[in-house]
Design a protein around this motif. Structure first.
Motif, PDB file in Angstrom:
ATOM      1  N   ALA A 229       6.190   8.538  -2.385  1.00 28.31           N
ATOM      2  CA  ALA A 229       7.060   7.416  -2.148  1.00 28.31           C
ATOM      3  C   ALA A 229       7.890   7.678  -1.275  1.00 28.31           C
ATOM      4  CB  ALA A 229       7.429   6.827  -3.641  1.00 28.31           C
ATOM      5  N   ASP A 234       5.764   2.405   1.635  1.00 30.85           N
ATOM      6  CA  ASP A 234       4.704   1.247   1.441  1.00 30.85           C
ATOM      7  C   ASP A 234       3.591   1.955   0.555  1.00 30.85           C
ATOM      8  OD1 ASP A 234       3.933  -1.399   1.762  1.00 30.85           O
ATOM      9  OD2 ASP A 234       2.559  -1.025   3.078  1.00 30.85           O
ATOM     10  N   TYR A 235       3.368   3.108   0.414  1.00 27.39           N
ATOM     11  CA  TYR A 235       1.926   3.518  -0.326  1.00 27.39           C
ATOM     12  C   TYR A 235       1.720   2.761  -1.768  1.00 27.39           C
ATOM     13  CZ  TYR A 235      -1.351   6.760  -2.465  1.00 27.39           C
ATOM     14  OH  TYR A 235      -2.374   7.105  -2.926  1.00 27.39           O
ATOM     15  N   TRP A 236       2.903   2.689  -2.536  1.00 30.03           N
ATOM     16  CA  TRP A 236       2.353   2.297  -3.830  1.00 30.03           C
ATOM     17  C   TRP A 236       2.180   0.671  -4.000  1.00 30.03           C
ATOM     18  CZ3 TRP A 236       0.172   5.038  -7.147  1.00 30.03           C
ATOM     19  CH2 TRP A 236       0.717   6.798  -7.169  1.00 30.03           C
ATOM     20  N   ARG A 237       2.760  -0.079  -3.080  1.00 33.66           N
ATOM     21  CA  ARG A 237       2.488  -1.498  -2.842  1.00 33.66           C
ATOM     22  C   ARG A 237       0.964  -1.755  -2.397  1.00 33.66           C
ATOM     23  NH1 ARG A 237       0.832  -4.981   0.754  1.00 33.66           N
ATOM     24  NH2 ARG A 237       0.908  -3.437   2.028  1.00 33.66           N
ATOM     25  N   TYR A 238       0.687  -1.055  -1.482  1.00 36.87           N
ATOM     26  CA  TYR A 238      -0.732  -1.037  -0.784  1.00 36.87           C
ATOM     27  C   TYR A 238      -1.711  -0.890  -1.868  1.00 36.87           C
ATOM     28  CZ  TYR A 238      -5.075  -0.338   1.886  1.00 36.87           C
ATOM     29  OH  TYR A 238      -6.359  -0.470   2.224  1.00 36.87           O
ATOM     30  N   PHE A 240      -1.547  -0.257  -4.978  1.00 35.21           N
ATOM     31  CA  PHE A 240      -1.859  -1.124  -6.249  1.00 35.21           C
ATOM     32  C   PHE A 240      -2.441  -2.598  -6.009  1.00 35.21           C
ATOM     33  CE2 PHE A 240      -0.075  -4.615  -9.339  1.00 35.21           C
ATOM     34  CZ  PHE A 240      -0.388  -3.796 -10.390  1.00 35.21           C
ATOM     35  N   TRP A 241      -1.867  -3.379  -4.958  1.00 28.20           N
ATOM     36  CA  TRP A 241      -2.281  -4.728  -4.743  1.00 28.20           C
ATOM     37  C   TRP A 241      -3.508  -4.758  -4.039  1.00 28.20           C
ATOM     38  CZ3 TRP A 241      -0.748  -8.167  -7.768  1.00 28.20           C
ATOM     39  CH2 TRP A 241       0.878  -8.110  -8.105  1.00 28.20           C
TER      40      TRP A 241
END
Length: 553
Positions: A229, A234-238, A240-241
């Motif tokens: 992170a 932007d790793y976790w947004r991409y 997860f969604w």
């Protein structure tokens, strides 16, 4: 006369060596999976960055990092070769078998059932196929097996101390599963264990030790979660969604399949033990009250299977974790049948394999004639003969496994484990040349190595082929032509947009690029006539076309 322990150990070593170690370097890498995972780890080692996965020097956030770590270690130990690319999958499959042995002993205190469960698991066709193939699923299966085995210990351990230790170890395994495949790894144990604990009325244990497991999983995964992170906000947004919500639930999910997709995969994957599967499931259900361990195995097999069936996106490898409890259930009914001298089920299993081998012969011959699979293959006759030998071998072993001795017993029933052996060893040599060129690009790239090595720029219109180019040429600067594929997210970063060249841009881009050096364009199923033809050469093989442009004077 009993077989000595040393002879048994030698037999197991030979079995595992023939099934799992010998094939690793015996066939070319398949694209897109194997070329992708080979290149990601090669680049991580070259950069010295074990936090952020990249492919072709572009951000690649489709998976977490733990699976790549195992591949990194394998390449570090064995070098950059096909053996090292696949070894982590094989090692994880072996460790899963070891956990199966431990859990079988915990359930039944019966070494014969434990060894039989290992044999069934390692020789099941889906397990065998994936266990010698570079993908993250065997790694996920290992950590989920450890998680489920640990949960069983947490539920049934007598002392609080053993429960706490088991919960910590289970949480560590769950954390590694999360870092291998993401949030899915947290959901699967929950949906598998919760029905069993509710049935056992262990509500308190579910919450108390569930929280301990979750805490341990967080502690194990937190360092990398925070590190990635910080490096890539932007790793976790991409991840997860896009990689979870869209892949598994959205209407535009990748690999969309019907609800029943996994049923034929389960049937084919259970070979050569398909004859044991119905009894394993029905007897497990009938005897779930007198043997709660059977209910645990049923929940473990059924709940993830239903979960993946409901999901929009499906791949055959997804149900690999289900084969661990199924192997235990099948071993249980097989040994119970032997103890009660009920040989019919074991003999039927052998006959199923004998029939399957013969049917495969006729289906293969029909496919060859209708589809003209080897029409333009110089070694087509050899490949056809080899395939027929493999299927006839499967049938012959099935007949031998069903053979009745003087006591009317299927005394050779365990020999069914050898049915898929010859096919697994020869699979890489049966593939039609057209598929070899498209799906196993190493051979074509090797033949064109001189032109590629001379090129300042190399482009490809397929990500899997591009990864194969990067792996073979040991360079991560391969450019994407016309199609972004799974690297669309990485290419769209401001510092990476120049890594993509559209078909419309290509003539102008080519003119400028040739001033700096030669250019090679490798097309899969492309149309060379749609781009400027080179003044030097065009190399074609089946569905691959290599266009080589010399440096402009």
């Amino acid at each position: 006369m009993t077989v000595s322990k040393s002879l048994k150990a030698a037999a197991w070593f030979l079995f595992f060596g023939l099934f799992y170690l010998l094939p690793l370097n015996g066939r070319l890498l398949w694209q897109p999976d194997e070329t992708r995972y080979a290149e990601i780890s090669r680049e991580m080692l070259a950069r010295g960055d074990w936090v952020v996965p990249q492919l072709l020097g572009l951000r690649y956030f489709e998976k977490p990092v733990a699976g790549y770590w195992l591949n990194n270690i394998s390449q570090w130990l064995f070098g950059e070769n096909n053996f090292s690319v696949r070894f982590a999958s094989t090692l994880c499959t072996a460790l899963s078998a070891a956990l199966i042995f431990w859990l079988a002993m915990r359930l039944w205190q019966n070494r014969q059932k434990a060894w039989t469960a290992c044999l069934i698991y390692l020789s099941s066709f889906l397990v065998y196929a994936i266990g010698t193939y570079s993908t993250l699923d065997p790694m996920l299966a290992l950590w989920l097996t450890a998680t489920m085995a640990g949960c069983y210990e947490v539920i049934h351990a007598v002392s609080v101390r053993r429960k706490i230790i088991a919960a910590i170890l289970t949480g560590a395994a769950c954390g590694m599963a999360f870092m291998t495949k993401g949030f899915l790894a947290l959901a699967l144990p929950v949906i598998a264990v919760t029905p069993y604990m509710l049935w056992q009325r262990r509500i308190k244990d579910l919450f108390v030790y569930g929280l301990a497991i979750f805490a341990a999983a967080v502690l194990v995964s937190a360092p990398w979660v925070i590190a990635v992170a910080l490096k890539e906000p932007d790793y976790w947004r991409y991840f997860f969604w896009v990689e979870h919500i869209q892949r598994f639930a959205a209407e535009n999910a990748q690999h969309k399949r019907p609800f029943w997709f996994f049923v034929p995969i389960l049937i084919a994957g259970a070979l050569p033990w398909l004859g044991l599967l119905p009894s394993a499931l029905t007897q497990g259900w009938r005897r779930r009250r007198e043997q709660p361990g059977l209910a645990y195995l049923l929940c473990w097999a059924a709940m993830p299977f239903l979960f993946f069936s409901v999901a929009k996106g499906k791949l055959p490898t997804y149900i690999l974790p289900c084969f661990v409890p199924l192997a235990l259930l099948m071993a249980h009914v097989a040994i119970e049948a032997i103890d009660k001298e009920r040989w019919r089920m074991l003999a039927i299993n052998g006959r199923i394999n004998a029939i399957f081998g013969l049917l495969a012969v006729f289906v293969f011959i029909g496919a060859v004639r209708v589809e003209s699979l080897y029409e333009h293959d110089a070694s087509g006759s050899f490949k056809i003969t080899l395939a027929l030998v493999c299927f006839l071998f499967w049938s012959a072993i099935g007949w031998w496994a069903a053979h009745r001795g003087s006591r009317k017993e299927a005394r050779h029933w365990r020999w069914a484990a050898l049915c898929p052996l010859l096919f697994g060893l020869a699979a890489g040599h049966i593939v039609p040349q057209e598929s070899v060129a498209a799906k196993q690009p190493q051979f074509f790239i090797g033949n064109a190595r001189a032109e590629l090595a001379d090129s300042r720029y190399i482009l490809s219109n397929n990500v899997g082929i591009a990864a194969g180019l990067a792996w073979e040429m040991k360079r991560s600067d391969i450019l994407l032509f016309d199609k972004k594929g799974e690297l669309e997210y990485g290419v769209n970063y401001a510092d990476s947009v120049e890594r993509f060249v559209s078909a419309e841009q290509f003539p102008e881009w080519l003119q400028e690029a040739r001033r700096h050096g030669a250019v090679s364009l490798l097309l899969l199923d492309g149309k060379p006539e749609t781009v400027p033809l080179p003044d030097s050469m065009v190399t074609a093989e089946a569905r691959l076309f290599l266009l080589h442009y010399r440096q402009a004077p």
